[in-house]
Design an enzyme around this catalytic site. Structure first.
Site, PDB file in Angstrom:
ATOM      1  N   TYR A 144      19.009  -3.880  68.753  1.00 55.67           N
ATOM      2  CA  TYR A 144      20.185  -4.766  68.758  1.00 55.67           C
ATOM      3  C   TYR A 144      19.864  -6.040  67.992  1.00 55.67           C
ATOM      4  CZ  TYR A 144      24.039  -7.668  70.493  1.00 55.67           C
ATOM      5  OH  TYR A 144      25.147  -8.474  70.581  1.00 55.67           O
ATOM      6  N   ASP A 239      12.863  -9.219  64.166  1.00 54.03           N
ATOM      7  CA  ASP A 239      13.838  -9.864  65.043  1.00 54.03           C
ATOM      8  C   ASP A 239      13.138 -10.239  66.345  1.00 54.03           C
ATOM      9  OD1 ASP A 239      15.813 -10.718  66.680  1.00 54.03           O
ATOM     10  OD2 ASP A 239      17.124  -8.978  66.415  1.00 54.03           O
ATOM     11  N   LYS A 267      17.289 -17.395  71.940  1.00 54.35           N
ATOM     12  CA  LYS A 267      16.901 -17.400  73.352  1.00 54.35           C
ATOM     13  C   LYS A 267      15.924 -18.541  73.706  1.00 54.35           C
ATOM     14  CE  LYS A 267      18.737 -12.890  74.053  1.00 54.35           C
ATOM     15  NZ  LYS A 267      18.756 -11.650  73.330  1.00 54.35           N
TER      16      LYS A 267
HETATM   17  C1  LIG Z   1      19.889 -11.315  72.240  1.00 55.35           C
HETATM   18  C2  LIG Z   1      19.483 -10.737  70.949  1.00 55.35           C
HETATM   19  C3  LIG Z   1      20.199 -10.983  69.766  1.00 55.35           C
HETATM   20  C4  LIG Z   1      21.508 -11.717  69.741  1.00 55.35           C
HETATM   21  O1  LIG Z   1      21.403 -13.030  70.174  1.00 55.35           O
HETATM   22  P1  LIG Z   1      22.726 -13.806  70.695  1.00 55.35           P
HETATM   23  O2  LIG Z   1      22.245 -15.191  70.948  1.00 55.35           O
HETATM   24  O3  LIG Z   1      23.166 -13.069  71.914  1.00 55.35           O
HETATM   25  O4  LIG Z   1      23.728 -13.730  69.608  1.00 55.35           O
HETATM   26  C5  LIG Z   1      19.669 -10.505  68.591  1.00 55.35           C
HETATM   27  N1  LIG Z   1      18.519  -9.812  68.559  1.00 55.35           N
HETATM   28  C6  LIG Z   1      17.824  -9.543  69.673  1.00 55.35           C
HETATM   29  C7  LIG Z   1      16.532  -8.793  69.570  1.00 55.35           C
HETATM   30  C8  LIG Z   1      18.283  -9.976  70.910  1.00 55.35           C
HETATM   31  O5  LIG Z   1      17.599  -9.681  72.020  1.00 55.35           O
END
Ligand SMILES: *Cc1c(COP(=O)(O)O)cnc(C)c1O
Length: 433
Positions: A144, A239, A267
């Site tokens: 994701y 990511d 985060k």
């Molecule tokens: C949470 C997450 C996202 C998206 O971040 P948001 O702040 O919710 O837009 C992208 N990549 C990873 C790996 C994530 O865990």
């Protein structure tokens, strides 16, 4: 457990907000029941609208590595807010957080702050395309990267297929340059590069696949990915929105000794306020406007409150012993879970790196989950739903889905872990009886 206030609030919310929530997984769709409306958080605990207390292993889906309302973070936000909340002009706080992140995350030489992980990944992909002059990108099934159109593709297990959008409203044209490969499969990536010569800008990958449960990269997988990308003139985007300052204080890249071209953060970097960032090698980052020609902007980007919260969080996290203590308790928890599950002969697959963890209930003993297809095949979502509710009833708040990771903070104590493990035992007694 009385949850009548949550029930009433949820009923009202569904009239006002689609599904009653501002992000889908919060609605408890995959486990059933009523989502708890949260009234306050303190340390390792949250309290719902009916006054029930829970040990929180969600922590706002990762950001709160110091727990809720950490005094340093609250003080930093208050101090900063007293001087105004946004200027749309540069501040010293941005330099300070940039310097701190660069000093902590090995591959990062320059950084651009945005407002969410979605924005970070979206911008990182634009940057990779701008830098290489190529249009195609590789993503991995079950990974994701936020909800930007071109990333809303998971595809099936088909290798070398063009992605089909996962959501109505995403035009097929936006995802036709998104190639999908299974996670933990380097041959699939080699095939994609061979089938698409000189046209792939980058591969984007979660170093720990923690949005389909918790799947670790196999030995050599991530380094292999970097090597294959570089052989073909493409970039590797790591990511680390979730793993950043969680897999280790320097993210998964430090834990696994990787040197990605571009890193996405989110985060933890905002300490609970809305922040994301994309970052990487200087010559690549210099392509970003106004240093370079790739356009990307944000009214609230580098927001002082968010910078202050991030600074306070990372400063404390970096203090000697703080991270190791969280990681130690996380391991204590997962070791304990393994132990109790084994006692009850319940087959599970558990993963833990640093301050994050996850576990699957397996439909059959001996099954191994290593990618999205095996996660969907072997994860016992019904048993998870029962377990989730049995834990919730005892005051332990886990992510309301089998396919999400769990988190600890510096506020979680040995007593919290022991309480949780006792709750696991009782939950199993209940659901197996
Ligand atoms: C949470 C997450 C996202 C998206 O971040 P948001 O702040 O919710 O837009 C992208 N990549 C990873 C790996 C994530 O865990």
């Amino acid at each position: 457990m009385n949850i009548s206030n949550s029930e009433a609030l949820f009923k009202q919310a569904r009239q006002l907000i689609p599904g009653g929530v501002n992000s889908p997984v919060r609605a408890f769709g995959s486990v059933g029941g009523t989502p708890r409306f949260i009234q306050k958080g303190q340390g390792a605990y949250i309290w719902d609208a009916d006054g029930n207390r829970y040990i929180d292993y969600v922590l706002s889906w990762g950001p709160l590595v110091l727990g809720h309302a950490h005094p340093d973070v609250v003080a930093a936000i208050q101090r900063t807010a007293a001087n105004g909340t946004s200027y749309g002009a540069p501040t010293e706080l941005e330099n300070q957080l940039a310097e701190l992140v660069i000093s902590m995350v090995p591959s990062i030489e320059m950084i651009r702050f945005v407002n969410s992980g979605t924005e970070a990944c979206m911008s990182a992909l634009r940057l990779a395309r701008a830098y290489t002059g190529r249009e195609k990108i590789i993503k991995f099934a079950g990974n994701y990267h936020g909800h930007a159109d071109m990333m809303l593709v998971q595809a099936g297990s088909g290798v070398a297929t063009f992605g089909l959008p996962d959501s109505p409203g995403v035009p097929a044209g936006t995802t036709e340059n998104t190639l999908i490969a299974p996670y933990n499969d380097l041959d699939a990536v080699r095939s994609l590069f061979e089938a698409n010569p000189d046209s792939i800008a980058a591969a984007i990958v979660e170093p720990i696949a923690a949005n389909m449960g918790f799947v670790l990269p196999e030995q050599g997988y991530l380094q292999g990915l970097i090597d294959i990308c570089h052989e073909h003139g493409a970039l590797l985007i790591l990511d680390e929105v979730m793993t950043g300052f969680r897999a280790s204080t320097g993210g998964a890249q430090q834990a696994f000794n990787l040197d990605p071209d571009i890193t996405c953060l989110g985060k933890v970097i905002g300490g609970g306020l809305p922040v994301g960032a994309y970052a990487g090698k200087r010559d690549i980052m210099q392509k970003v406007a106004p240093a370079g020609t790739m356009y990307q902007a944000g009214t609230l980007s580098g927001n002082p409150l968010a910078m202050a919260a991030g600074l306070a969080t990372l400063t404390e996290l970096r203090r000697v012993g703080v991270f190791d203590q969280i990681a130690g308790r996380t391991k204590q928890l997962t070791d304990g879970i393994c132990h109790v599950m084994a006692e009850f002969e319940v087959p599970i697959q558990v993963g833990q790196v640093g301050a994050m963890f996850g576990f699957y209930f397996l439909k059959q003993p001996g099954a191994i989950i290593r990618d999205y297809a095996s996660a969907k095949q072997y994860a016992d979502t019904d048993r998870f739903a029962q377990f989730f509710h049995a834990m919730l009833e005892q005051g332990v708040y886990l992510a309301p889905s089998q396919f999400e990771a769990g988190f600890l903070s510096s506020a979680h104590t040995d007593e919290d872990i022991q309480f949780t493990l006792n709750a696991v035992r009782k939950a199993l007694q209940q659901i197996l009886s």
